[in-house]
Design an enzyme around this catalytic site. Structure first.
Site, PDB file in Angstrom:
ATOM      1  N   ARG A  57      33.089 -54.582 -69.674  1.00 23.39           N
ATOM      2  CA  ARG A  57      32.762 -54.600 -68.240  1.00 23.39           C
ATOM      3  C   ARG A  57      33.997 -54.326 -67.388  1.00 23.39           C
ATOM      4  O   ARG A  57      33.906 -53.643 -66.355  1.00 23.39           O
ATOM      5  CB  ARG A  57      32.139 -55.948 -67.871  1.00 23.39           C
ATOM      6  CG  ARG A  57      31.649 -55.998 -66.431  1.00 23.39           C
ATOM      7  CD  ARG A  57      30.756 -57.201 -66.214  1.00 23.39           C
ATOM      8  NE  ARG A  57      30.160 -57.203 -64.886  1.00 23.39           N
ATOM      9  CZ  ARG A  57      30.369 -58.159 -63.978  1.00 23.39           C
ATOM     10  NH1 ARG A  57      31.167 -59.179 -64.257  1.00 23.39           N
ATOM     11  NH2 ARG A  57      29.777 -58.100 -62.810  1.00 23.39           N
TER      12      ARG A  57
ATOM     13  N   HIS B 149      34.287 -51.566 -64.454  1.00 22.00           N
ATOM     14  CA  HIS B 149      34.674 -51.933 -63.087  1.00 22.00           C
ATOM     15  C   HIS B 149      36.004 -51.313 -62.667  1.00 22.00           C
ATOM     16  O   HIS B 149      36.274 -51.169 -61.479  1.00 22.00           O
ATOM     17  CB  HIS B 149      34.719 -53.461 -62.934  1.00 22.00           C
ATOM     18  CG  HIS B 149      33.365 -54.072 -62.764  1.00 22.00           C
ATOM     19  ND1 HIS B 149      33.167 -55.335 -62.284  1.00 22.00           N
ATOM     20  CD2 HIS B 149      32.126 -53.562 -63.013  1.00 22.00           C
ATOM     21  CE1 HIS B 149      31.864 -55.603 -62.235  1.00 22.00           C
ATOM     22  NE2 HIS B 149      31.220 -54.543 -62.679  1.00 22.00           N
TER      23      HIS B 149
ATOM     24  N   ASN C 118      33.337 -58.892 -58.763  1.00 22.71           N
ATOM     25  CA  ASN C 118      34.360 -59.414 -59.689  1.00 22.71           C
ATOM     26  C   ASN C 118      34.679 -60.898 -59.515  1.00 22.71           C
ATOM     27  O   ASN C 118      34.997 -61.582 -60.491  1.00 22.71           O
ATOM     28  CB  ASN C 118      35.661 -58.612 -59.542  1.00 22.71           C
ATOM     29  CG  ASN C 118      35.535 -57.201 -60.084  1.00 22.71           C
ATOM     30  OD1 ASN C 118      34.793 -56.963 -61.053  1.00 22.71           O
ATOM     31  ND2 ASN C 118      36.232 -56.251 -59.474  1.00 22.71           N
TER      32      ASN C 118
ATOM     33  N   HIS D  77      24.551 -53.745 -71.363  1.00 22.88           N
ATOM     34  CA  HIS D  77      23.976 -55.081 -71.207  1.00 22.88           C
ATOM     35  C   HIS D  77      23.273 -55.566 -72.464  1.00 22.88           C
ATOM     36  O   HIS D  77      22.534 -56.537 -72.425  1.00 22.88           O
ATOM     37  CB  HIS D  77      23.028 -55.110 -70.009  1.00 22.88           C
ATOM     38  CG  HIS D  77      23.736 -55.037 -68.687  1.00 22.88           C
ATOM     39  ND1 HIS D  77      23.095 -55.000 -67.472  1.00 22.88           N
ATOM     40  CD2 HIS D  77      25.061 -55.001 -68.391  1.00 22.88           C
ATOM     41  CE1 HIS D  77      23.980 -54.944 -66.486  1.00 22.88           C
ATOM     42  NE2 HIS D  77      25.188 -54.926 -67.022  1.00 22.88           N
TER      43      HIS D  77
HETATM   44  C1  HEM Z   1      23.877 -50.067 -63.722  1.00 19.87           C
HETATM   45  C2  HEM Z   1      24.472 -50.873 -62.871  1.00 19.87           C
HETATM   46  C3  HEM Z   1      25.015 -52.210 -63.269  1.00 19.87           C
HETATM   47  C4  HEM Z   1      24.799 -53.369 -62.608  1.00 19.87           C
HETATM   48  C5  HEM Z   1      23.992 -53.556 -61.336  1.00 19.87           C
HETATM   49  C6  HEM Z   1      25.478 -54.398 -63.354  1.00 19.87           C
HETATM   50  C7  HEM Z   1      25.516 -55.728 -62.985  1.00 19.87           C
HETATM   51  C8  HEM Z   1      26.004 -56.746 -63.790  1.00 19.87           C
HETATM   52  C9  HEM Z   1      25.935 -58.137 -63.459  1.00 19.87           C
HETATM   53  C10 HEM Z   1      25.365 -58.724 -62.177  1.00 19.87           C
HETATM   54  C11 HEM Z   1      26.464 -58.824 -64.500  1.00 19.87           C
HETATM   55  C12 HEM Z   1      26.595 -60.349 -64.603  1.00 19.87           C
HETATM   56  C13 HEM Z   1      27.818 -60.796 -63.839  1.00 19.87           C
HETATM   57  C14 HEM Z   1      27.827 -62.283 -63.571  1.00 19.87           C
HETATM   58  O1  HEM Z   1      26.749 -62.850 -63.335  1.00 19.87           O
HETATM   59  O2  HEM Z   1      28.927 -62.874 -63.570  1.00 19.87           O
HETATM   60  C15 HEM Z   1      26.884 -57.876 -65.479  1.00 19.87           C
HETATM   61  C16 HEM Z   1      27.465 -58.190 -66.676  1.00 19.87           C
HETATM   62  C17 HEM Z   1      27.888 -57.254 -67.590  1.00 19.87           C
HETATM   63  N1  HEM Z   1      27.891 -55.883 -67.429  1.00 19.87           N
HETATM   64 FE1  HEM Z   1      26.948 -54.871 -65.966  1.00 19.87          FE
HETATM   65  N2  HEM Z   1      26.065 -53.844 -64.444  1.00 19.87           N
HETATM   66  C18 HEM Z   1      25.825 -52.507 -64.428  1.00 19.87           C
HETATM   67  C19 HEM Z   1      26.306 -51.573 -65.339  1.00 19.87           C
HETATM   68  C20 HEM Z   1      27.109 -51.880 -66.395  1.00 19.87           C
HETATM   69  C21 HEM Z   1      27.804 -50.903 -67.205  1.00 19.87           C
HETATM   70  C22 HEM Z   1      27.785 -49.404 -66.947  1.00 19.87           C
HETATM   71  C23 HEM Z   1      28.459 -51.580 -68.189  1.00 19.87           C
HETATM   72  C24 HEM Z   1      29.310 -51.052 -69.298  1.00 19.87           C
HETATM   73  C25 HEM Z   1      29.082 -49.928 -69.924  1.00 19.87           C
HETATM   74  C26 HEM Z   1      28.178 -52.980 -67.986  1.00 19.87           C
HETATM   75  C27 HEM Z   1      28.620 -53.986 -68.791  1.00 19.87           C
HETATM   76  C28 HEM Z   1      28.405 -55.330 -68.560  1.00 19.87           C
HETATM   77  C29 HEM Z   1      28.717 -56.369 -69.520  1.00 19.87           C
HETATM   78  C30 HEM Z   1      29.248 -56.135 -70.915  1.00 19.87           C
HETATM   79  C31 HEM Z   1      28.416 -57.583 -68.905  1.00 19.87           C
HETATM   80  C32 HEM Z   1      28.637 -58.995 -69.481  1.00 19.87           C
HETATM   81  C33 HEM Z   1      30.065 -59.416 -69.191  1.00 19.87           C
HETATM   82  C34 HEM Z   1      30.461 -60.781 -69.733  1.00 19.87           C
HETATM   83  O3  HEM Z   1      29.708 -61.414 -70.478  1.00 19.87           O
HETATM   84  O4  HEM Z   1      31.565 -61.223 -69.378  1.00 19.87           O
HETATM   85  N3  HEM Z   1      27.390 -53.120 -66.874  1.00 19.87           N
HETATM   86  N4  HEM Z   1      26.595 -56.608 -65.015  1.00 19.87           N
END
Ligand code: HEM
Ligand SMILES: *[C@@H]1O[C@H](CO)[C@@H](O)[C@H](O)[C@H]1NC(C)=O
Ligand SMILES: *[C@@H]1O[C@H](CO)[C@@H](O)[C@H](O)[C@H]1NC(C)=O
Length: 318
Positions: A62, A66, A94, A193
């Site tokens: 992530r 970002h 973030n 995800h």
């Molecule tokens: C398509 C639009 C996207 C949205 C709206 C989005 C939104 C989010 C949100 C809201 C979270 C949870 C954050 C939290 O509650 O603290 C999250 C977690 C995450 N996102 Fe996305 N995301 C997107 C695309 C992506 C992309 C492109 C990737 C990587 C290729 C990605 C990888 C991750 C990962 C791996 C997590 C978990 C992180 C952790 O456990 O620390 N996301 N994302």
């Protein structure tokens, strides 16, 4: 005559000095001479971090996303705030959410020991992301390296460019288009995800108010995400296999079990349903396309004129 050719020589030398610090195309063997042990140094640090906690791999992936979405993959996200400098860490997406910075420090320290001053933090993030996905069972792709670290960051651009979880398909497409990525890239990269966790505050509205959600799944999620309070309670983005990089993200979507509103937004009677369905049935296709889109995302360059360097410490400019 002599003076002007002297000037020319100085200019030439300056040009040569600055040459490596301008952006050019990334290459597959960028550090093969300057840091041949690079991959051997990075991988074990990532293995250890993931052994400690599988989520660490997700958090690193992530971070790369970002970073790349805000003025290109230039490690701008890694810069700490100081009394006189505000970076991207407190941006909406973030703050209290982005994590894994300590792992990047560990990797950078190990790399600096092996080859001081030659490997950028932006490249370290790219390498660490590949290994995160690989170690958790996902695909491999051909890494392209040669990124440089920005001496600047932008809170405003981070707030503007990082997609929030309440977006629908149209908003998601716009966010990706803004950085040169397609709808297909968006659907494929959302597959990130398949690992990691989200906070209650990120999915509360979806599990209480949305109708494109399996009621049993919603009820289960509500158990640890109350209507009010518990904002930071965590739930897996992929309920089925949160520690394995597989295609369950898509299998879940097909059963209306996306955790975020934005997850389910790519499978609820829209254009992208077909692609989600395809990836839910064909993990190989997902893996192959994920690698391609990661390379594309990793190619996003900082705008011309961004001051660049190879940082000694990923948290501060030199
Ligand atoms: C398509 C639009 C996207 C949205 C709206 C989005 C939104 C989010 C949100 C809201 C979270 C949870 C954050 C939290 O509650 O603290 C999250 C977690 C995450 N996102 Fe996305 N995301 C997107 C695309 C992506 C992309 C492109 C990737 C990587 C290729 C990605 C990888 C991750 C990962 C791996 C997590 C978990 C992180 C952790 O456990 O620390 N996301 N994302
Ligand atoms: C970031 O989170 C901290 C801790 O919860 C909070 O005090 C601060 O106001 C937040 N910053 C922004 C810009 O939202
Ligand atoms: C559900 O939607 C209503 C109306 O938009 C809103 O006031 C309420 O806060 C939402 N509930 C949750 C739990 O998000």
């Amino acid at each position: 005559m002599a003076a002007s050719s002297f000037k020319l020589a100085i200019l030439g030398a300056l040009f040569l000095l600055l040459l490596p610090l301008t952006t050019s195309a990334l290459s597959s063997h960028y550090y093969s001479k300057s840091c041949p042990k690079l991959f051997k140094v990075v991988r074990p640090v990532m293995v250890k971090a993931i052994q400690k906690q599988a989520r660490n791999g997700a958090s690193i992936l992530r971070l790369f996303f970002h970073d790349c979405f805000v003025n290109g993959c230039d490690a701008s996200l890694l810069l700490d705030d100081t009394p006189t400098f505000t970076g991207e860490k407190t941006s909406r997406a973030n703050n209290n959410s982005a994590r894994g910075f300590d792992i990047i420090d560990d990797i950078k320290n190990a790399v600096e020991q092996a080859c001081p001053g030659v490997v950028s933090c932006a490249d370290i993030l790219a390498i660490a992301s590949l290994y995160s996905v690989q170690i958790l069972g996902g695909p491999t792709w051909k890494l392209k390296l040669g990124r440089l670290d920005a001496r600047t960051a932008s809170l405003e651009l981070a707030n503007a460019n990082l997609p929030p979880p309440f977006l629908d398909l149209d908003g998601l497409n716009k966010a990706f288009k803004k950085v040169g990525l397609s709808q297909k890239d968006m659907v494929v990269l959302s597959g990130g995800h398949t690992i990691g966790l989200a906070r209650c505050i990120s999915f509360r509205n979806h599990i209480y108010n949305d109708t494109d959600i399996d009621p049993k799944f919603a009820a289960n999620r509500q158990k640890t995400c109350p209507r009010s309070g518990g904002d930071n309670n965590l739930a897996p983005l992929d309920t089925k296999s949160p520690r394995i990089f597989d295609n369950y993200y898509y299998k879940n979507l097909v059963r209306n079990r996306g955790l975020l509103h934005s997850d389910q937004a790519i499978y609820n009677g829209v254009d992208t349903d077909d692609l989600v369905l395809k990836y839910s049935k064909d993990e190989c296709a997902f893996f192959e396309d994920f690698g391609k889109s990661m390379i594309k995302m990793g190619n996003i360059k900082p705008v011309d004129g961004t001051p660049l360097e190879i940082r000694k410490n990923c948290r501060v400019v030199n």
